[in-house]
Design a protein around this motif. Structure first.
Motif, PDB file in Angstrom:
ATOM      1  N   TYR A   1       0.869  -1.189  -0.099  1.00 14.77           N
ATOM      2  CA  TYR A   1      -0.118  -0.063   0.200  1.00 14.77           C
ATOM      3  C   TYR A   1       0.976   1.287   0.158  1.00 14.77           C
ATOM      4  O   TYR A   1       0.606   2.136  -0.505  1.00 14.77           O
ATOM      5  N   VAL A   2       1.855   1.109   0.974  1.00 20.20           N
ATOM      6  CA  VAL A   2       2.783   2.271   0.810  1.00 20.20           C
ATOM      7  C   VAL A   2       3.463   2.667  -0.704  1.00 20.20           C
ATOM      8  O   VAL A   2       3.350   3.780  -1.043  1.00 20.20           O
ATOM      9  N   ILE A   3       3.838   1.547  -1.156  1.00 17.85           N
ATOM     10  CA  ILE A   3       4.488   1.745  -2.673  1.00 17.85           C
ATOM     11  C   ILE A   3       3.318   2.091  -3.728  1.00 17.85           C
ATOM     12  O   ILE A   3       3.638   2.982  -4.337  1.00 17.85           O
ATOM     13  N   GLU A   4       2.221   1.508  -3.754  1.00 20.42           N
ATOM     14  CA  GLU A   4       0.965   1.774  -4.384  1.00 20.42           C
ATOM     15  C   GLU A   4       0.766   3.319  -4.440  1.00 20.42           C
ATOM     16  O   GLU A   4       0.463   4.038  -5.290  1.00 20.42           O
ATOM     17  N   GLU A   5       0.539   3.812  -3.091  1.00 24.74           N
ATOM     18  CA  GLU A   5       0.062   5.142  -2.995  1.00 24.74           C
ATOM     19  C   GLU A   5       1.002   6.381  -3.086  1.00 24.74           C
ATOM     20  O   GLU A   5       0.749   7.293  -3.095  1.00 24.74           O
ATOM     21  N   ASN A   6       2.285   6.088  -2.994  1.00 22.29           N
ATOM     22  CA  ASN A   6       3.249   7.041  -2.668  1.00 22.29           C
ATOM     23  C   ASN A   6       4.347   7.083  -3.901  1.00 22.29           C
ATOM     24  O   ASN A   6       5.245   8.027  -3.810  1.00 22.29           O
ATOM     25  N   SER A   7       4.205   6.076  -4.643  1.00 26.69           N
ATOM     26  CA  SER A   7       5.345   6.217  -6.003  1.00 26.69           C
ATOM     27  C   SER A   7       5.053   6.954  -7.104  1.00 26.69           C
ATOM     28  O   SER A   7       3.981   7.233  -7.593  1.00 26.69           O
ATOM     29  N   PHE A   8       6.412   7.462  -7.595  1.00 27.97           N
ATOM     30  CA  PHE A   8       6.306   8.071  -8.929  1.00 27.97           C
ATOM     31  C   PHE A   8       6.564   7.459  -9.915  1.00 27.97           C
ATOM     32  O   PHE A   8       5.814   7.588 -11.129  1.00 27.97           O
ATOM     33  N   LEU A   9       7.153   6.157  -9.730  1.00 27.73           N
ATOM     34  CA  LEU A   9       7.505   5.450 -11.097  1.00 27.73           C
ATOM     35  C   LEU A   9       6.996   3.922 -10.544  1.00 27.73           C
ATOM     36  O   LEU A   9       6.876   3.769  -9.292  1.00 27.73           O
ATOM     37  N   ASP A  10       6.787   3.068 -11.426  1.00 24.75           N
ATOM     38  CA  ASP A  10       6.181   1.825 -11.206  1.00 24.75           C
ATOM     39  C   ASP A  10       7.571   0.911 -10.535  1.00 24.75           C
ATOM     40  O   ASP A  10       8.823   1.121 -10.960  1.00 24.75           O
ATOM     41  N   LEU A  11       7.230   0.202  -9.610  1.00 28.81           N
ATOM     42  CA  LEU A  11       8.407  -0.524  -8.881  1.00 28.81           C
ATOM     43  C   LEU A  11       9.514  -1.360  -9.801  1.00 28.81           C
ATOM     44  O   LEU A  11      10.511  -1.168  -9.784  1.00 28.81           O
ATOM     45  N   GLU A  12       8.793  -2.026 -10.491  1.00 32.40           N
ATOM     46  CA  GLU A  12       9.556  -2.841 -11.493  1.00 32.40           C
ATOM     47  C   GLU A  12      10.511  -1.885 -12.697  1.00 32.40           C
ATOM     48  O   GLU A  12      11.580  -2.259 -12.866  1.00 32.40           O
ATOM     49  N   GLU A  13       9.937  -0.785 -12.863  1.00 32.93           N
ATOM     50  CA  GLU A  13      10.783   0.250 -13.720  1.00 32.93           C
ATOM     51  C   GLU A  13      11.843   0.827 -12.826  1.00 32.93           C
ATOM     52  O   GLU A  13      13.021   0.976 -13.445  1.00 32.93           O
ATOM     53  N   VAL A  14      11.644   0.964 -11.497  1.00 34.84           N
ATOM     54  CA  VAL A  14      12.672   1.487 -10.687  1.00 34.84           C
ATOM     55  C   VAL A  14      13.718   0.255 -10.664  1.00 34.84           C
ATOM     56  O   VAL A  14      14.967   0.648 -10.651  1.00 34.84           O
ATOM     57  N   ALA A  15      13.375  -0.787 -10.387  1.00 38.76           N
ATOM     58  CA  ALA A  15      14.286  -1.857 -10.284  1.00 38.76           C
ATOM     59  C   ALA A  15      15.178  -2.185 -11.508  1.00 38.76           C
ATOM     60  O   ALA A  15      16.443  -2.086 -11.460  1.00 38.76           O
ATOM     61  N   ARG A  16      14.492  -1.922 -12.632  1.00 30.65           N
ATOM     62  CA  ARG A  16      15.356  -1.960 -13.961  1.00 30.65           C
ATOM     63  C   ARG A  16      16.226  -0.622 -14.118  1.00 30.65           C
ATOM     64  O   ARG A  16      17.642  -1.086 -14.541  1.00 30.65           O
ATOM     65  N   LEU A  17      15.981   0.376 -13.620  1.00 32.68           N
ATOM     66  CA  LEU A  17      16.643   1.521 -13.818  1.00 32.68           C
ATOM     67  C   LEU A  17      18.112   1.636 -12.834  1.00 32.68           C
ATOM     68  O   LEU A  17      18.984   1.989 -13.160  1.00 32.68           O
ATOM     69  N   THR A  18      17.615   0.993 -11.727  1.00 32.03           N
ATOM     70  CA  THR A  18      18.677   0.874 -10.758  1.00 32.03           C
ATOM     71  C   THR A  18      19.386  -0.331 -10.348  1.00 32.03           C
ATOM     72  O   THR A  18      20.716  -0.270  -9.827  1.00 32.03           O
ATOM     73  N   GLY A  19      19.023  -1.330 -10.961  1.00 39.80           N
ATOM     74  CA  GLY A  19      19.552  -2.817 -10.711  1.00 39.80           C
ATOM     75  C   GLY A  19      19.476  -3.270  -9.359  1.00 39.80           C
ATOM     76  O   GLY A  19      20.055  -4.303  -9.097  1.00 39.80           O
ATOM     77  N   VAL A  20      18.706  -2.468  -8.597  1.00 37.74           N
ATOM     78  CA  VAL A  20      18.166  -3.118  -7.381  1.00 37.74           C
ATOM     79  C   VAL A  20      16.837  -3.750  -7.285  1.00 37.74           C
ATOM     80  O   VAL A  20      15.877  -3.159  -7.898  1.00 37.74           O
ATOM     81  N   SER A  21      16.904  -5.016  -6.805  1.00 42.63           N
ATOM     82  CA  SER A  21      15.571  -5.717  -7.209  1.00 42.63           C
ATOM     83  C   SER A  21      14.470  -5.059  -6.547  1.00 42.63           C
ATOM     84  O   SER A  21      14.525  -4.819  -5.617  1.00 42.63           O
ATOM     85  N   ALA A  22      13.169  -5.615  -7.212  1.00 43.41           N
ATOM     86  CA  ALA A  22      12.060  -4.985  -6.558  1.00 43.41           C
ATOM     87  C   ALA A  22      11.927  -5.696  -5.127  1.00 43.41           C
ATOM     88  O   ALA A  22      11.336  -5.000  -4.012  1.00 43.41           O
ATOM     89  N   GLU A  23      12.326  -6.716  -4.922  1.00 41.72           N
ATOM     90  CA  GLU A  23      12.292  -7.421  -3.694  1.00 41.72           C
ATOM     91  C   GLU A  23      13.052  -6.758  -2.545  1.00 41.72           C
ATOM     92  O   GLU A  23      12.627  -6.599  -1.317  1.00 41.72           O
ATOM     93  N   GLU A  24      14.237  -6.234  -2.936  1.00 38.21           N
ATOM     94  CA  GLU A  24      15.029  -5.594  -2.052  1.00 38.21           C
ATOM     95  C   GLU A  24      14.514  -4.408  -1.743  1.00 38.21           C
ATOM     96  O   GLU A  24      14.676  -3.845  -0.427  1.00 38.21           O
ATOM     97  N   ILE A  25      13.916  -3.596  -2.723  1.00 38.03           N
ATOM     98  CA  ILE A  25      13.367  -2.464  -2.410  1.00 38.03           C
ATOM     99  C   ILE A  25      12.075  -2.497  -1.250  1.00 38.03           C
ATOM    100  O   ILE A  25      11.988  -1.684  -0.535  1.00 38.03           O
ATOM    101  N   ARG A  26      11.405  -3.474  -1.810  1.00 33.34           N
ATOM    102  CA  ARG A  26       9.940  -3.723  -0.670  1.00 33.34           C
ATOM    103  C   ARG A  26      10.691  -4.145   0.643  1.00 33.34           C
ATOM    104  O   ARG A  26      10.243  -3.548   1.689  1.00 33.34           O
ATOM    105  N   ARG A  27      11.841  -4.695   0.616  1.00 34.15           N
ATOM    106  CA  ARG A  27      12.405  -5.080   1.814  1.00 34.15           C
ATOM    107  C   ARG A  27      12.879  -3.731   2.752  1.00 34.15           C
ATOM    108  O   ARG A  27      12.716  -3.738   3.976  1.00 34.15           O
TER     109      ARG A  27
END
Length: 616
Positions: free
Chosen positions: A384-410
């Motif tokens: 919910y935090v990610i859904e309501e507060n993100s500027f970019l899609d989580l998977e897009e952020v993971a692609r751009l940064t090389g940090v996995s979506a799971e690591e960002i969630r964690r």
């Protein structure tokens, strides 16, 4: 006038061992970009050097004795000036004490209304200590490594002072996702944000930093829940009036930033109710400001018979964006750069000695911040935090940064686990206040202080604590806000609320707020209806990105190899290829990160070569 006609203000300090060959005075000079700013060394000992880069009107003071040196930056609003010196010396002694002073400091921070950083130095032991206000209203950063310590009001100062700083991949990913990094994390490895209400000491003999959290607000404790909404509104109106009075009368007068919204009109009403002198100013722009905002602001100014000035602002140029990158290091959005023209014109007309009074914080203190749907598990809260507060899609952020979506969630989950609340709804409120508020919105307010002192009565401790202790059901659908505004000023409540084109006290407003509440609980329906609502209310100002912006980002990627060390250059280019599919805010969030990397690593950044380019 140079675009770099204002820069970060405040203190910077370092131990003698913390940097290489550059002298301390030389290290301050890049923070001064016109004749208004001056660099001044305030403390120079065998262990430390400390100094400020300020304009003359910026509030700082030093008090000292034979054994003690104390620096205060900012304002404390509930102390008489004649007693402040002795208070600062007492607090300074407690900040430097080896033990036994934590309870004193906790009580002092809990009860001291202000926006400040206090630095104390013991001339004998050479211990140094910091203490900031309960909400952390002035951003502060520090770096510690063995026997070296640096701290500064400006993140960029620390980056420039060190040779071995690297970008923190998780910090970058969080910043792309939310617009800010979480907790004490910054964009840089090992550079830490001082958390609100924190006591930090450094012992040069041991090379040890000791950090104590003095107090944190717990939003699960709704102590005003047993009182009626009417009583709570009356209590809040009384506290708000006091907050307006306490923040007034400094320097060369108070200017209220007046729009058509509820927050700024509450400030206007608070000043009027207490007969506190002020003037008002409003931005006007075909591109950035809704017509209804200006129209309602003008009507409010007439109703309250206050001097009011409208300022037509121009689209930002590359120099404006460059200034924000250099002063705030990507921690506020580049889309806000248009406001710099407003500030320049205000300062030109009224000087830097004014107090700029905003309605910041009204969107946190009075509305219902709890989630719009039940959250049964921790993982649901994280999503919910990610859904309501993100500027970019989580998977897009993971692609751009090389940090996995799971690591960002964690990283989001781990941060939430540090909160004092136990229930998920209250933890979400904590996120909005201590992450979005402290790490993002406070940075925006601090941008204002490049020009003049900026404050908001909504963040008065007495008011804010009480407001956050009121229950969510009273706040829902503007219920508490409506009664608060009616208690403060019925005339203010009778004016149209631009979001709903109806007075906040009207039945139409209540119905519209109820529909808005329903839409927020059904996101797909909301996405369909929102453009219609914005169009009807004159709030739709377009979301396309001009070709110069896209070209500027491409140039940064192509000319600065370091961008590829922080973000995937190929994925950034692919992202730009599909720019038409992305929101303007998403593109500008990427733009902020590429601009920071380019500015740090290039001898002449792309933005520096586009000073006169218009970014609309």
């Amino acid at each position: 006038m140079s675009f770099l006609d204002a820069f970060m203000v405040g203190i910077s300090a370092r131990t003698r061992q913390s940097t290489a060959d550059e002298s301390f005075s030389d290290s301050l000079e890049p923070l001064c970009h016109d004749e208004r700013y001056r660099a001044e060394t305030l403390l120079e000992t065998d262990a430390y050097t400390a100094g400020t880069t300020t304009y003359p009107e910026y509030p700082t003071q030093v008090v000292e004795t034979e054994a003690l040196w104390v620096y205060l930056e900012g304002r404390i609003y509930d102390s008489e000036s004649q007693s402040l010196r002795s208070e600062l010396l007492e607090v300074g002694e407690r900040v430097l004490a080896d033990d036994g002073s934590s309870e004193y400091l906790r009580n002092w921070v809990r009860e001291t209304d202000g926006e400040f950083l206090l630095v104390a130095y013991d001339k004998r032991s050479e211990r140094i200590g910091l203490c900031n206000d309960l909400l952390g209203r002035l951003p502060v950063y520090y770096y510690h490594d063995d026997d070296a310590l640096l701290f500064s009001r400006e993140l960029r100062y620390i980056i420039e002072a060190l040779d071995d700083t690297e970008f923190d991949p998780v910090g970058v990913a969080q910043s792309l996702l939310f617009g800010y990094s979480l907790g004490e994390r910054t964009l840089m490895r090992r550079v830490t944000r001082l958390r609100p209400g924190t006591h930090l000491t450094f012992d040069p003999d041991e090379g040890v930093v000791t950090r104590t959290a003095l107090h944190r607000l717990d939003f699960e404790q709704q102590t005003a829940a047993d009182r009626s909404r009417t009583r709570n509104a009356a209590e809040l109106a009384d506290r708000f009036e006091t907050a307006c009075e306490n923040r007034s009368g400094y320097g060369d007068g108070d200017i209220i930033s007046l729009s058509g919204g509820l927050d700024s009109r509450s400030v206007l009403a608070g000043y009027h109710a207490t007969e506190t002198p002020a003037t008002a100013a409003t931005m006007d722009s075909e591109t950035y400001v809704a017509d209804s905002d200006v129209e309602i602001a003008e009507k409010l100014a007439r109703t309250f018979d206050i001097e009011w000035n409208r300022y037509q602002i121009e689209p930002p140029k590359g120099g404006d964006l460059d200034m924000l990158i250099k002063s705030k290091t990507g921690q506020i959005g580049l889309l806000t750069s248009f406001i710099l023209d407003f500030f320049r014109k205000l300062r030109s007309d009224h000087g830097a000695g004014i107090t700029y009074v905003t309605g910041d914080g009204g969107d946190k203190a009075l509305p219902d911040l709890t989630p719009t749907r039940p959250l049964a598990t921790e993982s649901q809260l994280v999503e919910y935090v990610i859904e309501e507060n993100s500027f970019l899609d989580l998977e897009e952020v993971a692609r751009l940064t090389g940090v996995s979506a799971e690591e960002i969630r964690r990283s989001v989950r781990d941060r939430i686990r540090t909160y004092p609340e136990q229930d998920f709804a209250s933890q979400y409120v904590h996120f909005l206040v201590y992450e979005r508020g402290v790490n993002f919105l406070f940075e925006g307010e601090d941008r204002n202080r490049l020009f003049f002192w900026s404050t908001s009565p909504f963040y008065s401790l007495d008011f804010f604590r009480y407001a956050m202790s009121c229950p969510a059901d009273q706040k829902a659908r503007y219920g508490l806000y409506r009664e608060f505004l009616e208690q403060l000023s019925p005339a203010a409540a009778e004016h149209v609320h631009p979001d709903y084109r109806a007075p906040v006290a009207s039945t139409r407003h209540a119905v519209a707020a109820h529909v808005d509440d329903l839409l927020s609980r059904y996101p797909r329906l909301f996405e369909t209806v929102l453009p219609i609502i914005r169009s009807v209310n004159g709030l739709e100002k377009g979301s396309t990105v001009d070709p110069d912006t896209i070209g500027c980002i491409r140039n940064q990627v192509e000319q600065c190899n370091a961008v590829d060390d922080v973000l995937s250059a190929d994925d950034v280019q692919a992202f730009l290829d599909a720019a038409a599919e992305h929101e303007r805010t998403s593109i500008y969030r990427v733009f902020a990160i590429t601009s920071v990397v380019d500015d740090i690593h290039s001898s002449r950044s792309v933005l520096e070569s586009h000073q006169e380019t218009t970014f609309g």
